[in-house]
Design a protein around this motif. Sequence first.
Motif, short mmCIF file in Angstrom:
data_model
loop_
_atom_site.label_atom_id
_atom_site.label_comp_id
_atom_site.label_asym_id
_atom_site.label_seq_id
_atom_site.Cartn_x
_atom_site.Cartn_y
_atom_site.Cartn_z
N ASP A 100 0.80 -1.22 0.00
CA ASP A 100 0.00 0.00 0.00
C ASP A 100 0.85 1.28 0.00
O ASP A 100 0.30 2.38 -0.10
CB ASP A 100 -0.97 0.00 1.18
CG ASP A 100 -0.28 -0.21 2.51
OD1 ASP A 100 0.58 -1.10 2.60
OD2 ASP A 100 -0.60 0.52 3.47
N LEU A 101 2.16 1.17 0.07
CA LEU A 101 3.02 2.36 -0.06
C LEU A 101 3.15 2.78 -1.53
O LEU A 101 3.47 3.94 -1.81
CB LEU A 101 4.42 2.08 0.49
CG LEU A 101 4.54 1.78 1.98
CD1 LEU A 101 6.00 1.54 2.35
CD2 LEU A 101 3.97 2.90 2.82
N ALA A 102 2.91 1.87 -2.45
CA ALA A 102 3.08 2.15 -3.89
C ALA A 102 2.22 3.34 -4.31
O ALA A 102 1.02 3.38 -4.05
CB ALA A 102 2.71 0.92 -4.71
N GLY A 103 2.87 4.32 -4.92
CA GLY A 103 2.17 5.49 -5.42
C GLY A 103 1.92 6.58 -4.38
O GLY A 103 1.44 7.66 -4.73
N GLN A 104 2.27 6.32 -3.13
CA GLN A 104 2.06 7.32 -2.07
C GLN A 104 3.13 8.40 -2.15
O GLN A 104 4.29 8.12 -2.42
CB GLN A 104 2.10 6.67 -0.68
CG GLN A 104 1.00 5.65 -0.44
CD GLN A 104 -0.37 6.31 -0.41
OE1 GLN A 104 -0.55 7.38 0.16
NE2 GLN A 104 -1.32 5.67 -1.07
N PRO A 105 2.77 9.67 -1.88
CA PRO A 105 3.76 10.76 -1.94
C PRO A 105 4.86 10.56 -0.89
O PRO A 105 4.58 10.31 0.28
CB PRO A 105 2.93 12.01 -1.61
CG PRO A 105 1.51 11.61 -1.84
CD PRO A 105 1.42 10.15 -1.59
N LEU A 106 6.10 10.69 -1.32
CA LEU A 106 7.24 10.52 -0.42
C LEU A 106 7.26 11.60 0.66
O LEU A 106 7.74 11.37 1.77
CB LEU A 106 8.55 10.55 -1.21
CG LEU A 106 8.86 9.28 -2.00
CD1 LEU A 106 9.90 9.55 -3.07
CD2 LEU A 106 9.31 8.17 -1.07
#
Length: 194
Positions: free
Chosen positions: A87-93
Amino acid sequence: MQILLIRHGQSEADLLNVHEGSADYPLTEEGIDQVNRMAKRVLKEFPPDFIWASTQKRARKTADILADLIGCPITYLTELREHDNGDLAGQPLDEVPFPWGLHPHEKFGLTGESAIEFRARGEQAFSYMKKNSTEYKRIAIVSHGGMISRIIESFLGLPCNHDIFFKTDDTGIHLLEYKETGRSILFSNSSTHL
C-alpha cells in the motif's frame, strides 16, 4: 558468460516524487531518451545475445527499445519486477516517508514483501535465468534498482542481512562475468551514455 544488469530510464514516478516499487508508472520522454542513448552504447560496446526483462511498464519499454535496436530475443519475467511495497506504492514521499529500519522479516506497508521475501524472489529469478541462458555468451537483464541489487547480492553470495547498498541510476549498467576461474564485477552503475 557475461551478464549486463540494466535499470530502466526515468519514470513518471520520479517526477511525481512518489513511492514507486510495485506502482506501474511508464517512462517519461526524458526516460525514453535515456534508454535510446543507453541502447546505442550497448549495441556498440557489449550487445547481448538474449534479454530478460521485468513486466512492469518502465522496464518493459526499456527492454523493448534495447531488443529492437540490437535485434535479439527477449523474455519477460514477472519475478523481475521491483520490490512489492504494498500500500506504499504510489504514495507521496513527502507524506509517507520510506520505512527505514524495518527488520528483514517485516513487510513494507500492510501488504508488501519483506526484505527476505524480496531477496528470495531475486535469488530464484537469477537462478532460473542462469539455468536457461547457458547457450549465450552475454545476456542482459532489464529490471529495477532494487531487483538489480538482489541479483548482485546473489552473484556475490552475500548474506540476506547486510548493510551494503548497490546504487543504480536511470539506465545505469553493471557488467558481471562468470569464468572458470571465478566471478568478476567488470564495472558497476555505468551511465557514461548520459
